[in-house]
Enzyme design. Structure first.
Site, PDB file in Angstrom:
ATOM      1  N   CYS A 163       2.307   0.483  -8.399  1.00 17.06           N
ATOM      2  CA  CYS A 163       3.405   1.090  -7.636  1.00 17.06           C
ATOM      3  C   CYS A 163       4.734   0.914  -8.345  1.00 17.06           C
ATOM      4  O   CYS A 163       5.524   1.857  -8.443  1.00 17.06           O
ATOM      5  CB  CYS A 163       3.460   0.506  -6.222  1.00 17.06           C
ATOM      6  N   GLY A 166       0.823  -1.205   0.000  1.00 15.48           N
ATOM      7  CA  GLY A 166       0.000   0.000   0.000  1.00 15.48           C
ATOM      8  C   GLY A 166       0.857   1.254   0.000  1.00 15.48           C
ATOM      9  O   GLY A 166       2.017   1.235  -0.421  1.00 15.48           O
ATOM     10  N   SER A 167       0.287   2.325   0.510  1.00 14.28           N
ATOM     11  CA  SER A 167       0.961   3.622   0.459  1.00 14.28           C
ATOM     12  C   SER A 167       2.028   3.738   1.539  1.00 14.28           C
ATOM     13  O   SER A 167       1.970   3.072   2.581  1.00 14.28           O
ATOM     14  CB  SER A 167      -0.062   4.752   0.624  1.00 14.28           C
ATOM     15  N   THR A 168       2.986   4.614   1.309  1.00 13.02           N
ATOM     16  CA  THR A 168       4.062   4.830   2.268  1.00 13.02           C
ATOM     17  C   THR A 168       3.564   5.396   3.598  1.00 13.02           C
ATOM     18  O   THR A 168       3.992   4.928   4.662  1.00 13.02           O
ATOM     19  CB  THR A 168       5.144   5.729   1.648  1.00 13.02           C
ATOM     20  N   GLY A 216       1.983   2.610   5.457  1.00  6.07           N
ATOM     21  CA  GLY A 216       3.028   1.649   5.807  1.00  6.07           C
ATOM     22  C   GLY A 216       3.835   2.089   7.005  1.00  6.07           C
ATOM     23  O   GLY A 216       4.240   1.265   7.840  1.00  6.07           O
ATOM     24  N   GLU A 224       5.554  -3.364   1.261  1.00  4.48           N
ATOM     25  CA  GLU A 224       5.810  -3.002  -0.137  1.00  4.48           C
ATOM     26  C   GLU A 224       4.989  -1.743  -0.396  1.00  4.48           C
ATOM     27  O   GLU A 224       3.764  -1.779  -0.446  1.00  4.48           O
ATOM     28  CB  GLU A 224       5.407  -4.137  -1.065  1.00  4.48           C
TER      29      GLU A 224
END
Length: 477
Positions: free
Chosen positions: A283, A227-229, A232, A249
């Site tokens: 991504c 998913g998104s940073t 995360g 990831e």
């Protein structure tokens, strides 16, 4: 649609649901349960029991069951593909590729599990172990929370769930809210193939709400999230507090460096192939096209011309190359990013507009290297950001001037220069004469910097979802 908890199809305990909307037609196609705290408690209790049950099943039998699950995907291709097309708006031409990739990843995990062993150390390899036999083996972690993204749901599901189950863990799958239908059906098929209902459960609901309950619960032994940073970072912090395994990831703004000796037509073709999938909602795909100024005009002209020929519209039409984005909010976000880029000096050479709520025109930006899109703003849509350069050092500076480092690529003819670029790009992978979207089921995949922690592949995930135990036979010789 219902959740699968303890092998049973259930609604949320309070009966609340949320709508699943076809992004192409904007019609509600299903209602999904919005899990409660009570549902999560049941999930975790079941998973602890499922771990005890499933980890006791011999590996050969787990392999047989998971192999049958692969056959189920193949047998139900039309059904699963139809759900993907309807709930995600995936162009029909891209659906077979996702299912093929999913099967390949699951198959590689099964093949790897059969031969993944431990180590035996040489007797007397050091003075303190002169008469000792030392060996290692792999054991499961326990309960794994797998957080699945919307954009590549079946492929990512197979990447996480197969190795976790093969190694003897119980899995709680948090399905994406935008498109859980195909994954819930796949989970159902897996239970029909013999995976115990407590060993694999699937839950739906708000990620922000469920995350507060699942990510922080001490009875969860590992988290694997794509998913998104920003999300995360929150999950990583929670995992660190509980000292559990965590694989992330996350986002990417992959550069594709195009050298002055590159074949321009080939570079254009690869640039489109590495960005077109899921209408740019991937991504690990080339997003920044770092092109030598001597061929930049020719590259841009070819890119714009080729993209004009691509059909945008109904994902059910086999000729459609670009379908909708996953939601209206996602499309609005991309539209805002295009406008932000223009305000920062980027020239819109093609497209740039949102239409019919969820669609974004294929867009080409000629951006200065100072624009956010040329650095660390990940545009999750059909946008090609082109940045010119004069020297190789400048190209590498542009490529590395980002918080991300997921994947990358370089196109050219001189092998020494290609290898030099591949060595000096700060990313988890570099594809020579290709773009960053290339992956293999057997090669490690994951990023540098804020693109994540850990590596995914058949073997890497089998290791990620297991832990090493050392066994020592004292004075055995």
């Amino acid at each position: 649609m219902k959740m699968l908890i303890g092998g049973q199809k259930v609604d949320a305990s309070d009966g609340k649901t949320f709508d699943i909307i076809n992004p192409a037609t904007h019609q509600v196609i299903a209602a999904a349960p919005s899990a409660t705290a009570a549902d999560v408690e049941t999930l975790i209790v079941n998973a602890r029991a499922g771990y005890a049950e499933w980890s006791a099943v011999p590996l050969w039998k787990r392999i047989d069951i998971l192999t049958d699950c692969i056959h189920a995907i193949d047998t139900h291709r039309e059904e699963l593909g139809g759900l993907l097309l309807e709930e995600l708006g995936v162009p029909a031409s891209q659906v077979p590729g996702e299912l093929n990739t999913a099967i390949a990843r699951a198959t590689a995990s099964v093949e790897g599990a059969r031969f993944l062993g431990g180590e035996t150390f040489p007797v007397s390899n050091c003075a303190s172990a002169e008469h000792d036999l030392i060996m290692t083996l792999r054991e499961p972690l326990g309960v794994v929370l797998a957080i699945i993204p919307f954009n590549f749901p079946v492929g990512t599901f197979c990447t996480k769930i197969w190795p976790a189950l093969l190694m003897g863990n119980a899995v709680i799958a948090k399905l994406p809210s935008d498109d859980p239908l195909a994954l819930m059906r796949l989970t159902e098929l897996m239970l029909e193939c013999g995976v115990p209902g407590n060993a694999l459960q699937a839950v739906t609901g708000s990620g922000a709400v469920l995350g507060k309950w699942l990510n922080t619960d001490e009875r969860i032994d590992a988290i694997s999230m794509t998913g998104s940073t920003p999300i995360g970072a929150e999950i990583g912090a929670a995992a660190g507090k509980n000292i559990i395994s965590c694989a992330l990831e996350l986002g990417g703004n992959d550069p594709l460096v195009i050298l002055p000796d590159a074949d321009v037509d080939y570079a254009v073709s690869e640039s489109i192939a590495n960005r077109i999938n899921r209408s740019g909602q991937i991504c690990h795909s080339s997003k920044r096209f770092v092109v030598h100024n001597s061929i930049k005009d020719a590259f841009v002209s070819g890119l714009v011309s080729a993209l004009r020929e691509k059909q945008v519209g109904d994902p059910a039409d086999p000729k459609t190359a670009f379908g909708p984005l996953v939601s209206e909010s996602a499309a609005k976000r991309v539209e805002e990013q295009i406008q932000q880029s223009a305000a920062q000096g980027a020239k819109i050479l093609l497209g740039g507009h949102r239409f019919d709520q969820t669609y974004v025109e294929p867009t080409v930006l000629d951006a200065p290297r100072t624009a956010d899109a040329a650095r660390s703003m990940e545009i999750f849509g059909p946008v090609w950001t082109v940045i010119g350069y004069d020297t190789l050092d400048e190209a590498l500076e542009i490529a590395n001037d980002t918080i991300y480092g997921l994947s990358s690529g370089v196109i050219g003819k001189d092998m020494n220069t290609l290898l030099y670029v591949a060595k000096h790009i700060q990313a988890g992978a570099c594809v020579i004469n290709g773009g960053g979207s290339y992956t293999s089921p057997c090669s490690p995949f994951g990023g540098y910097k804020k693109s994540g922690i850990g590596r995914q592949s058949a073997m890497e995930n089998l290791k990620e979802f297991s832990q090493i135990k050392t066994i020592v036979f004292r004075r055995s010789y």
